[in-house]
Design a protein around this motif. Sequence first.
Motif, PDB file in Angstrom:
ATOM      1  N   UNK A   5      49.787  75.071  27.721  1.00 52.78           N
ATOM      2  CA  UNK A   5      49.602  76.516  27.370  1.00 52.78           C
ATOM      3  C   UNK A   5      47.974  76.600  26.823  1.00 52.78           C
ATOM      4  N   UNK A   6      47.573  77.837  26.885  1.00 54.71           N
ATOM      5  CA  UNK A   6      46.263  78.135  26.458  1.00 54.71           C
ATOM      6  C   UNK A   6      46.030  77.590  24.790  1.00 54.71           C
ATOM      7  N   UNK A   7      44.965  76.745  24.573  1.00 54.86           N
ATOM      8  CA  UNK A   7      44.843  75.949  23.526  1.00 54.86           C
ATOM      9  C   UNK A   7      43.393  75.916  23.132  1.00 54.86           C
ATOM     10  N   UNK A   8      43.328  76.096  21.759  1.00 52.82           N
ATOM     11  CA  UNK A   8      42.083  75.902  20.963  1.00 52.82           C
ATOM     12  C   UNK A   8      42.194  75.358  19.859  1.00 52.82           C
ATOM     13  N   UNK A   9      41.169  74.372  19.624  1.00 55.43           N
ATOM     14  CA  UNK A   9      41.030  73.709  18.418  1.00 55.43           C
ATOM     15  C   UNK A   9      39.877  74.117  17.762  1.00 55.43           C
ATOM     16  N   UNK A  10      40.043  74.745  16.566  1.00 56.19           N
ATOM     17  CA  UNK A  10      38.952  75.354  15.862  1.00 56.19           C
ATOM     18  C   UNK A  10      38.598  74.252  14.643  1.00 56.19           C
ATOM     19  N   UNK A  11      37.284  73.836  14.399  1.00 58.67           N
ATOM     20  CA  UNK A  11      37.250  72.896  13.323  1.00 58.67           C
ATOM     21  C   UNK A  11      35.969  72.972  12.595  1.00 58.67           C
ATOM     22  N   UNK A  12      36.054  72.139  11.562  1.00 57.87           N
ATOM     23  CA  UNK A  12      34.594  72.111  10.786  1.00 57.87           C
ATOM     24  C   UNK A  12      34.465  70.696  10.921  1.00 57.87           C
ATOM     25  N   UNK A  13      34.312  69.994  11.867  1.00 59.23           N
ATOM     26  CA  UNK A  13      33.969  68.572  12.261  1.00 59.23           C
ATOM     27  C   UNK A  13      33.703  68.315  13.701  1.00 59.23           C
ATOM     28  N   UNK A  14      34.110  67.029  14.137  1.00 56.87           N
ATOM     29  CA  UNK A  14      33.873  66.572  15.444  1.00 56.87           C
ATOM     30  C   UNK A  14      33.006  65.574  15.952  1.00 56.87           C
ATOM     31  N   UNK A  15      31.757  65.282  15.132  1.00 57.54           N
ATOM     32  CA  UNK A  15      30.839  64.341  15.381  1.00 57.54           C
ATOM     33  C   UNK A  15      30.595  63.284  14.272  1.00 57.54           C
ATOM     34  N   UNK A  16      30.180  62.216  14.497  1.00 59.66           N
ATOM     35  CA  UNK A  16      29.985  61.389  13.476  1.00 59.66           C
ATOM     36  C   UNK A  16      28.556  60.493  14.003  1.00 59.66           C
ATOM     37  N   UNK A  17      28.166  59.825  12.716  1.00 60.32           N
ATOM     38  CA  UNK A  17      26.839  59.024  13.367  1.00 60.32           C
ATOM     39  C   UNK A  17      27.226  57.626  13.868  1.00 60.32           C
ATOM     40  N   UNK A  18      26.517  57.514  15.044  1.00 58.69           N
ATOM     41  CA  UNK A  18      26.874  56.332  15.826  1.00 58.69           C
ATOM     42  C   UNK A  18      26.237  54.876  15.019  1.00 58.69           C
ATOM     43  N   UNK A  19      26.989  53.832  15.843  1.00 57.32           N
ATOM     44  CA  UNK A  19      26.498  52.544  15.250  1.00 57.32           C
ATOM     45  C   UNK A  19      25.229  52.176  16.272  1.00 57.32           C
ATOM     46  N   UNK A  20      25.229  52.371  17.363  1.00 49.87           N
ATOM     47  CA  UNK A  20      24.097  52.011  18.084  1.00 49.87           C
ATOM     48  C   UNK A  20      23.500  53.478  18.850  1.00 49.87           C
ATOM     49  N   UNK A  21      24.151  54.416  18.540  1.00 54.49           N
ATOM     50  CA  UNK A  21      23.542  55.613  19.093  1.00 54.49           C
ATOM     51  C   UNK A  21      23.551  56.704  17.998  1.00 54.49           C
ATOM     52  N   UNK A  22      22.724  57.673  18.235  1.00 55.66           N
ATOM     53  CA  UNK A  22      22.685  58.641  16.999  1.00 55.66           C
ATOM     54  C   UNK A  22      23.892  59.540  16.811  1.00 55.66           C
ATOM     55  N   UNK A  23      24.803  59.556  17.695  1.00 53.99           N
ATOM     56  CA  UNK A  23      26.247  60.258  17.556  1.00 53.99           C
ATOM     57  C   UNK A  23      27.135  59.632  18.304  1.00 53.99           C
ATOM     58  N   UNK A  24      28.473  59.827  17.844  1.00 52.64           N
ATOM     59  CA  UNK A  24      29.663  59.610  18.522  1.00 52.64           C
ATOM     60  C   UNK A  24      30.575  60.578  18.405  1.00 52.64           C
TER      61      UNK A  24
END
Length: 241
Positions: A5-24
Amino acid sequence: MPAEQPTILATSGGFRAGRRTSLEFGDLVRFAVELSGATGRPRLLHVGTANGDQRFFNAHLSEAGQLAGWDVAHLNLFTMPPVDDVASFVLEHDVVWVGGGSVANLLAVWRVHGLGPVLRRAWEAGVVLGGVSAGAICWYEGGVTDSFGPQLRVVRDGLGFLPYGSGVHLDSEPARRPAVHAAVGGGELPVTHCTDDGAGLLYRGVELVEAVAERDGAGACVVRPDGSGGVVEEALDVRRL
């Protein structure tokens, strides 16, 4: 495989600091990919219009995609789109994830490029639409934003796929909740759906299905007018991803 079905996920998040990369990619973005039903290497299209298509940030997300085993592409509109046929480019992805920044500028640039109808076509075809902050507000009728300065204001020219208002970062920025209450109570925004940092709202069509979170304690709520200039705030049950 497109979403059922048509799907939307609207958030106040989604990224985190990486352990070996800038972002995960955090659990909310991973949930968006899960919702798409993608198999093999999921194809995620990042749209960074709200922060001016910053190439360094694109690089961080591409690196996060390599770590996750996903194919990550970018729809840059500065200084020009990367392809002639933007609609086909968008439709070949499983998820469109819109980043944060200035929602007012994002909506203005999208109008110039005719991106709204393209995204509606993708949504109706089963491409999962998602995003954080400005990338959440854009799917609604409008919302509270700091696009114009530190004094929060209301934008009312969102894409309107979801017939509600949007309130993001409700727990981390003290001015957000009173601004949402004032906008809903004063009739500037319709019934408004809100998320704390780390929370997201899942919609099938225009129906709110559930609230989810990638952070313990992150909440979500619905703010409705009470008919006398005030509001009623209803907390939602939140499922921890």
